[in-house]
Enzyme design. Sequence first.
Site, PDB file in Angstrom:
ATOM      1  N   ASP A   1     -16.978  61.114 -36.499  1.00 46.19           N
ATOM      2  CA  ASP A   1     -17.358  59.728 -36.230  1.00 46.19           C
ATOM      3  C   ASP A   1     -16.776  58.749 -37.246  1.00 46.19           C
ATOM      4  O   ASP A   1     -16.713  57.552 -36.985  1.00 46.19           O
ATOM      5  CB  ASP A   1     -18.890  59.574 -36.247  1.00 46.19           C
ATOM      6  CG  ASP A   1     -19.545  60.261 -35.055  1.00 46.19           C
ATOM      7  OD1 ASP A   1     -18.809  60.561 -34.076  1.00 46.19           O
ATOM      8  OD2 ASP A   1     -20.756  60.518 -35.118  1.00 46.19           O
TER       9      ASP A   1
ATOM     10  N   LYS B   1     -15.312  59.343 -57.487  1.00 44.35           N
ATOM     11  CA  LYS B   1     -15.043  60.705 -57.011  1.00 44.35           C
ATOM     12  C   LYS B   1     -14.661  61.607 -58.179  1.00 44.35           C
ATOM     13  O   LYS B   1     -13.997  61.141 -59.080  1.00 44.35           O
ATOM     14  CB  LYS B   1     -13.883  60.665 -56.000  1.00 44.35           C
ATOM     15  CG  LYS B   1     -14.189  59.898 -54.742  1.00 44.35           C
ATOM     16  CD  LYS B   1     -12.941  59.755 -53.862  1.00 44.35           C
ATOM     17  CE  LYS B   1     -11.979  58.719 -54.411  1.00 44.35           C
ATOM     18  NZ  LYS B   1     -10.823  58.446 -53.523  1.00 44.35           N
TER      19      LYS B   1
END
Lengths: 306, 306
Positions: free
Chosen positions: A26, A227
């Site tokens: 998605d 990250k």
Amino acid sequence: MGDQKLTPPCHHLSPTNVRDLFDSLDAFLFDCDGVIWKGDTLIDGVPQTLEMLRSKGKKLVFVTNNSTKSRRQYAQKFQSLGISVTEEEIFSSSFAAAMYLKVNKFPPEKKVYVIGGEGILEELKLAGFTGIGGPEDAKKIVQLKANTLFEHDKSVGAVVVGLDQYINYYKLQYGTLCIRENPGCIFIATNRDATGNMTDLQEWPGAGCMVAAICGSTEKEPIVVGKPSTFLMDFLQKKYNIPTSKMCMVGDRLDTDILFGQNAGCTTLLVLSGVTSQSTLQDPSNQIQPDYYTNQISDILDLMKS
Amino acid sequence: MGDQKLTPPCHHLSPTNVRDLFDSLDAFLFDCDGVIWKGDTLIDGVPQTLEMLRSKGKKLVFVTNNSTKSRRQYAQKFQSLGISVTEEEIFSSSFAAAMYLKVNKFPPEKKVYVIGGEGILEELKLAGFTGIGGPEDAKKIVQLKANTLFEHDKSVGAVVVGLDQYINYYKLQYGTLCIRENPGCIFIATNRDATGNMTDLQEWPGAGCMVAAICGSTEKEPIVVGKPSTFLMDFLQKKYNIPTSKMCMVGDRLDTDILFGQNAGCTTLLVLSGVTSQSTLQDPSNQIQPDYYTNQISDILDLMKS
């Protein structure tokens, strides 16, 4: 490790597997440097690929460790390259630093000393915090004389370190004194990338260089908000309400992008348009295997057509 | 660790034990910063103590991790403070870097890129090597534009990193490119001290800060030639022909001076006139215990009299 495989080998993206992958997702989370652009140059086929994904109803999110810009400045950069992206679709490590302070109820009367760019200061301000340092301290010079006393602000309660092209001894001493001498002062790293594609021709020292310098002088380890830390994932999920199993993290770096995706439970796709080469990916010493890899993101478009 | 003692507790230097210690030794090895001086200020009683030791026939050697000066420049500093010390009695980490290259037959036609002070360049030159960088690169500014190509000398075969008050992004990129891209290029750290008493009023980021920065951007670890590495001990022993069991290393830092002395098999004496406090020494988390400790080196003189 020899023949012992701890993780299954990753798949080359192909006409056979691209459709199943596409249908299962998605949202696509993209790293920027080395994926969307290199320096100020767009990577081939990026606009068309992003347009196709949007037209098929996929959510697009941009998750970047580059802290030199704020979300607003990132949206402007996309705009200048002819790609329409909103601030809300951008999750930068500068934003992550400000959100970390907010979530942890950092007292707004305390100050934040910044080693890094304007983007961090802007995000701090938007979140209601007072940042000092950053570009303002770029030209400060330390004169070491017998009676020199380097003064620092005792009300600094956090030091945020990101990529700083104007790193100098003044900033290193300022950040070090805050962390060592201000009681409870926290040490936040936007990220620890060793290098970055600051220009399109070569790599340059990344935030990992400045963060390591402060670790070296303080003998402390930072809280990393970019990250591969999944700190930003909570914000992302709240905003889009999509389970991570329906997300694909697309990046050029194994130790940040792919690890972030894996830590968060996303599908992962490595592109070879940035810092990681196919030989690095397939080297026996590499312990981080993405689910898929391909040359560049426009391969998704090309493979879907074929 | 709790109550578990891995090493015996160290002894406070006292009128009872000072004489036995003194009689068992032929040489005293002194660290400089925090032992002989702080910044440019002599520590009380140092000249008288050194004079007494010399008058009793003890060899004096000065082993310093501070790489900003050459041996010649150190001898000048001693002179300016009214203490007579010869170049041959000084073993600095700048000298150690040059000697490491010499011992390891570094090809003289290759260059050495220096992040650090004039002292390293001077020692390299004395050893027959060509150093580049250092103070000359202090004012260089990097302009990051799309087509910027940062050029570096492909004949650089070693990068030496020491304390650099003029650290900047240019030097970080230069050193990083040499280590990452020049085949076989070696990465030498003069030392990894987190901080140093650059002035007499406070501590400043030490070589450990710049070394960590290069580790961060190169993802490589350096060869350390200063304390606690015992690389210099071979030179010292050849020169003075004294067994290490007859030497006492006197320093203010546990993780460099005392560890160096222990690694080399010397008796060790910690002085509290520099970076280490008595509470740090006696903290249960401290794993490095010297044989003796005292406030400052003039205590040797005072205790011998009493």
